[in-house]
Motif scaffolding. Sequence first.
Motif, short mmCIF file in Angstrom:
data_model
loop_
_atom_site.label_atom_id
_atom_site.label_comp_id
_atom_site.label_asym_id
_atom_site.label_seq_id
_atom_site.Cartn_x
_atom_site.Cartn_y
_atom_site.Cartn_z
N ASN A 195 1.89 9.94 -8.42
CA ASN A 195 1.21 11.02 -7.69
C ASN A 195 1.37 10.82 -6.19
OD1 ASN A 195 -0.58 10.77 -10.37
ND2 ASN A 195 -0.66 12.85 -9.55
N VAL A 196 1.45 11.93 -5.46
CA VAL A 196 1.53 11.82 -4.01
C VAL A 196 0.11 11.83 -3.42
CG1 VAL A 196 3.79 12.88 -3.83
CG2 VAL A 196 1.75 14.33 -3.71
N TYR A 197 -0.07 11.10 -2.36
CA TYR A 197 -1.34 11.09 -1.62
C TYR A 197 -1.07 11.43 -0.16
CZ TYR A 197 -3.01 8.73 -5.79
OH TYR A 197 -3.31 8.43 -7.09
N LEU A 198 -0.24 10.60 0.48
CA LEU A 198 -0.03 10.74 1.92
C LEU A 198 1.11 11.70 2.25
CD1 LEU A 198 -0.22 6.95 2.88
CD2 LEU A 198 -2.03 8.68 3.10
N GLU A 199 2.10 11.80 1.37
CA GLU A 199 3.34 12.52 1.71
C GLU A 199 3.09 13.97 2.12
OE1 GLU A 199 2.75 10.63 -0.93
OE2 GLU A 199 4.42 9.32 -1.38
N PRO A 200 2.27 14.75 1.36
CA PRO A 200 2.06 16.14 1.79
C PRO A 200 1.31 16.23 3.12
CG PRO A 200 0.81 15.64 -0.23
CD PRO A 200 1.65 14.46 0.06
N LEU A 201 0.40 15.27 3.36
CA LEU A 201 -0.33 15.29 4.63
C LEU A 201 0.62 15.00 5.79
CD1 LEU A 201 -3.53 13.25 3.63
CD2 LEU A 201 -3.04 15.68 3.35
N ALA A 202 1.49 14.00 5.59
CA ALA A 202 2.45 13.66 6.65
C ALA A 202 3.36 14.85 6.94
CB ALA A 202 3.26 12.44 6.24
N ALA A 203 3.75 15.58 5.90
CA ALA A 203 4.63 16.74 6.10
C ALA A 203 3.90 17.84 6.89
CB ALA A 203 5.10 17.28 4.74
N LEU A 204 2.66 18.13 6.48
CA LEU A 204 1.90 19.16 7.21
C LEU A 204 1.69 18.76 8.67
CD1 LEU A 204 -0.86 20.06 4.59
CD2 LEU A 204 0.96 21.58 5.42
N LEU A 205 1.38 17.48 8.88
CA LEU A 205 1.17 17.01 10.25
C LEU A 205 2.46 17.11 11.05
CD1 LEU A 205 -1.07 13.87 9.52
CD2 LEU A 205 -1.76 15.91 10.83
N PRO A 255 0.83 -1.20 0.00
CA PRO A 255 0.00 0.00 0.00
C PRO A 255 0.87 1.26 0.00
CG PRO A 255 -0.71 -1.51 1.73
CD PRO A 255 0.61 -2.00 1.22
N GLN A 256 0.26 2.38 -0.39
CA GLN A 256 0.94 3.67 -0.33
C GLN A 256 1.41 3.93 1.11
OE1 GLN A 256 -1.25 3.41 -2.80
NE2 GLN A 256 -0.38 4.64 -4.42
N ASN A 257 2.58 4.51 1.24
CA ASN A 257 3.10 4.83 2.57
C ASN A 257 4.09 5.96 2.47
OD1 ASN A 257 5.99 3.78 2.34
ND2 ASN A 257 4.77 2.05 1.61
N GLY A 258 4.33 6.59 3.59
CA GLY A 258 5.33 7.65 3.58
C GLY A 258 5.62 8.11 4.99
N VAL A 259 6.86 8.55 5.19
CA VAL A 259 7.24 9.19 6.45
C VAL A 259 7.72 10.59 6.08
CG1 VAL A 259 8.82 9.15 8.42
CG2 VAL A 259 7.91 7.00 7.51
N TRP A 295 10.43 10.12 3.14
CA TRP A 295 10.84 8.76 2.78
C TRP A 295 9.57 8.06 2.30
CZ3 TRP A 295 12.30 11.45 7.07
CH2 TRP A 295 13.66 11.56 7.37
N CYS A 296 9.60 7.48 1.14
CA CYS A 296 8.35 6.90 0.65
C CYS A 296 8.58 5.85 -0.43
CB CYS A 296 7.44 8.00 0.12
SG CYS A 296 8.13 8.89 -1.29
N SER A 297 7.49 5.25 -0.83
CA SER A 297 7.48 4.26 -1.90
C SER A 297 7.00 4.96 -3.16
CB SER A 297 6.51 3.13 -1.51
OG SER A 297 6.30 2.27 -2.60
N THR A 298 7.89 5.20 -4.10
CA THR A 298 7.53 6.00 -5.27
C THR A 298 8.25 5.53 -6.52
OG1 THR A 298 7.54 8.23 -6.21
CG2 THR A 298 9.34 7.70 -4.70
#
Lengths: 300, 753
Positions: free
Chosen positions: B273-283, B217-221, B233-236
């Motif tokens: 495309n990014v999904y989680l990465e920008p959210l993780a950054a804002l959080l 699944p999509q993931n990111g730190v 750091w992500c799967s891209t």
Amino acid sequence: MQAFDYARVSTVDEAVRLLAARNGDARVLSGGTDLLVALREGRDSAGLVVDVKGVPELMEMFFDRGGGLMLGAAVPCQRMYSDEPIAQAFPGLMDAASLIGGVQVQGRASFGGNLCNASPAADSIPALIVHKATAVIAGPGGRREVPVEEVCVAPGRTQLQPGELLVQLRIPAPEPRFGAAYQRFTPRNEMDIAVVGVGAAVRLNADGDHFEWARIALGAVAPTPLLAAEAGDALAGKAVSEAAIEEAARMAQAAASPITDMSGTAEFRRRLVGVLTRRTLVAAIERARRAGTHWNADLR
Amino acid sequence: MAMKENGHKNGYRVIGTRPIRPDGVDKVTGRAVFGADLHLPGLLYGKVLRSPHAHARILSIDTSAAEALPGVKAVITAADLPQVADKVKSLGESVGNLRYMSENTLAREKALYHGHPIAAVAAENIHVAEEAVNLIEVEYEPLPVVLDGREAMQPGAPILIQGLRTDELGKLGSEPTNVAAHIQHKRGDVEAGFAEADVIIEREFRTETVHQGYIEPQNGVALWNDDGHIHIWCSTQGAFAVRSQISDLLRAPISQVTVTPLEIGGAFGGKINVYLEPLAALLSRKAGHRPVKMTMTRAEVLKASGPTSGSWIRVRMGAKKDGRITAAQAELVYEAGGFPGSPVGAGAGVILAPYRLDNLQIDGYDVLVNRPKASAYRAPGGTNAAYAAEAVADELAEALGMDPIDFRLINAVKEGDRRADGPMLPRIGYIETLQAIKNHPHYRQPLEGPHRGRGVAVGFWFNWGGKSSVSASVNEDGTVNLVEGSTDIGGSRASIAMQLAETLGIAAEDVHPQVVGTDLVGYNDVTGGSRTTYGTGYAVHALGVKLNEIMRELAADLWDVDVEEVRVEGGVFSAGDRSITFKELVAQGSDTPITASAATHPKDAGPAFAVHCVDVEVDPETGKVTILRYTAAQDVGTAIHPSYVEGQIQGAVAQGVGWGLNEEYIYDEEGHLLNASLLDYRMPTAPDLPMIDAVLVEEAPTPGHPFGVRGVGEVSIIPPPAALANAIHRATGVRMTALPMSPSRVMKAMIEH
């Protein structure tokens, strides 16, 4: 996943006591292949999870040609089909045991759990029903035994009351010239839920050309797995023939009340009931005829 | 084909062999580090709140209860996301408007599909985050839903984006619409062409939304540091594409964004495309600069990442009795999802590409519906298109009484022909690939038995070159450390290292490739468009040439000769009667470290063709299709590592089979996705597939590439649904004009037949 209390019990009484003390928010854990997924995905919740794998009675399996099979409610499928005498005596049950999930799931999943999960599409239940299996249920007031076809009352619901626990399934020993089979239809060959499942069992006469009795049970075509009693009864006394099988298939179709959902349309399901009833009856007859020979060989 | 005695083609030493892949041991022993494996000190866990409605206005969002929950460190909504203006952004395989990308990341005024992100939470652990998400109160005004592309084009259909105007062949329309674009390719006189035809076939087809089905699944730190630097750091498929999206969406300077790609468990176009990465950054920023990890559940992946478009396609083709096609016309309606950007452009380029046509017209429509925004999926748009065109071609061949391969041979495009979308075809191996199937034992052996049928279909894919940067350093023992920025989704570390090894004349095992992040290598386009073995292979060849130049100078110094006198071939440097191997020369020592880098942008990637043949048996009582035999021939240019080329073809066929037989997004009338699990979204399992025989056609090395590499990753997903449909027709007499050809649909068609 929400936090819950966990208790591992070693006796039926202890389990019943814990289950009865909760207000319906206790869940029984055996293999966990349904429960843990449901808890994780938020489709079910639990205040207390009672692990019954430490209860010897639920993990035991006995079989003899006199008393039949006593199957502990938490015995995983893999132990069933790995036991040669049991696997040989009940090929119709093994059809289901080897279909539920993949190898890893079969190492955990039990017929008892499959029954208590009460899915209309459960693979083991039609197979158990045609084998005339009964369920031994323990509760605060003692034990009771009910036919498997009466256990499920609605999708996901059984007649077990809070405080009750399924202890054992009892399957009569195969009669001479008995044969049974379970087949399901799935779009994929693995990792799928039955669009329709059909179990059939027959006992033939000494010549193997007439039905003495027959039972047919259907999955995924009604709110609960269904004993199509009339379809089976209609075969009693009849000659084994394509026409008789066709007639039984037609009656099984009439007994089904399928719905349209993402697994298939009602129309397609009704059609499959006919197809699988024919196919399982043919397989059961074939096994009954072979079992007849084996049985006679045993007696010599 | 020139075969040397050792079995390697064209005199290659490394290319064409099958060494163990550099990443193999780590992967099979579980040591490879994927995105979800990453753990940093002080890590928080994020979770997304998603819309329960397929189309709804967001009236209010109250996050106070979630914020008050102990353990919650930050809650964000679209209000935390910078407003970004309209700006067209190219990500290699896909193009998008930045404003829409932002609104797909977090819904601003409206939710446009079931699962559209509304808000996100970071908490001390995932359980608290899940609980907090449920405490966010959102007031919605549900709106009418439209799920079907052609319905969405009708007057009076619910409008998803009020401000959208149709890009009508380059001119902007004036009315609100769901049609984001109408594109067209035209040549000759279609009606005159049809008037010339002896037989005309016209059919309409429907295909459903399908997902790539990558296992990871999509993931990111993300860590947004106190100094303003964002590390992801992500799967891209492309670290640089993530960097650019993060920079644009969060309005951060590109120099303040570092992206480190980790191992990928499959992507197939879905991880650009990014999904989680920008959210993780804002959080991360809002939670006091602590790192935040986010991972999608399987249900989230299916609901709200980027599947590919469902479509409606009409194809009309006419031919003379001699088999020559006189005219062809196609109309394609592709469902983009909630925002513009379906792959209809590629579909329009693919649909008639294998046929030499004097008269053609292709119209494509990019249409919004209340489904997740489509993203790239292996040969995006191609499979839908070929399903329609190849079924019509099959029917035409049948009507003319011609063998389907012969029919395609008569009409096959070749070098010098112009594609429907304009470009001239370079040297291609299409005809050779058709011949490979025609002469294959599978095709030559008649299929016998009741309820059985054989189908063939062909596919075309553009392929892409793209920009690549690489660098290398030579170690004292003569091994080479190779640094690349092309994330490895299909064995490219092996195929890239092998091309460098070939160039240097050393063993594949002596090149140690490593994929690094955006701070450590020059720019690289995404791994997509079947480009990496071609484009990054092109770059390592240039790199190898530079290293060889340095080595020649070393040899010249060693022998005290002019560098012009030093020749190099196959890793052996020589001048006069003196010679020395690469390793021996390194062992002599160098005063300065031996390093080099290269950056390239080859633009003439050769397109790929595939020709597939499949035998099926259809259960006449249930409609279930069993595949008996599958042979896939593909124009591969030069197979660098044949096992991974075969693997690409087999994997593409497996996905195409799933698309053809059982995969589909199933929605209720309100637009809720009903089958968001791998149990109910039926991708094929191993027992559903036969051995897929991959035939590598190496007759046409790509001109301009040092090793003749042709991209191989995508084209073989294109023919399978059409080949299956054609086989089902031979087995049952019915023409299946809708995907998937699941048992209930095939049975229904057989009953109605």
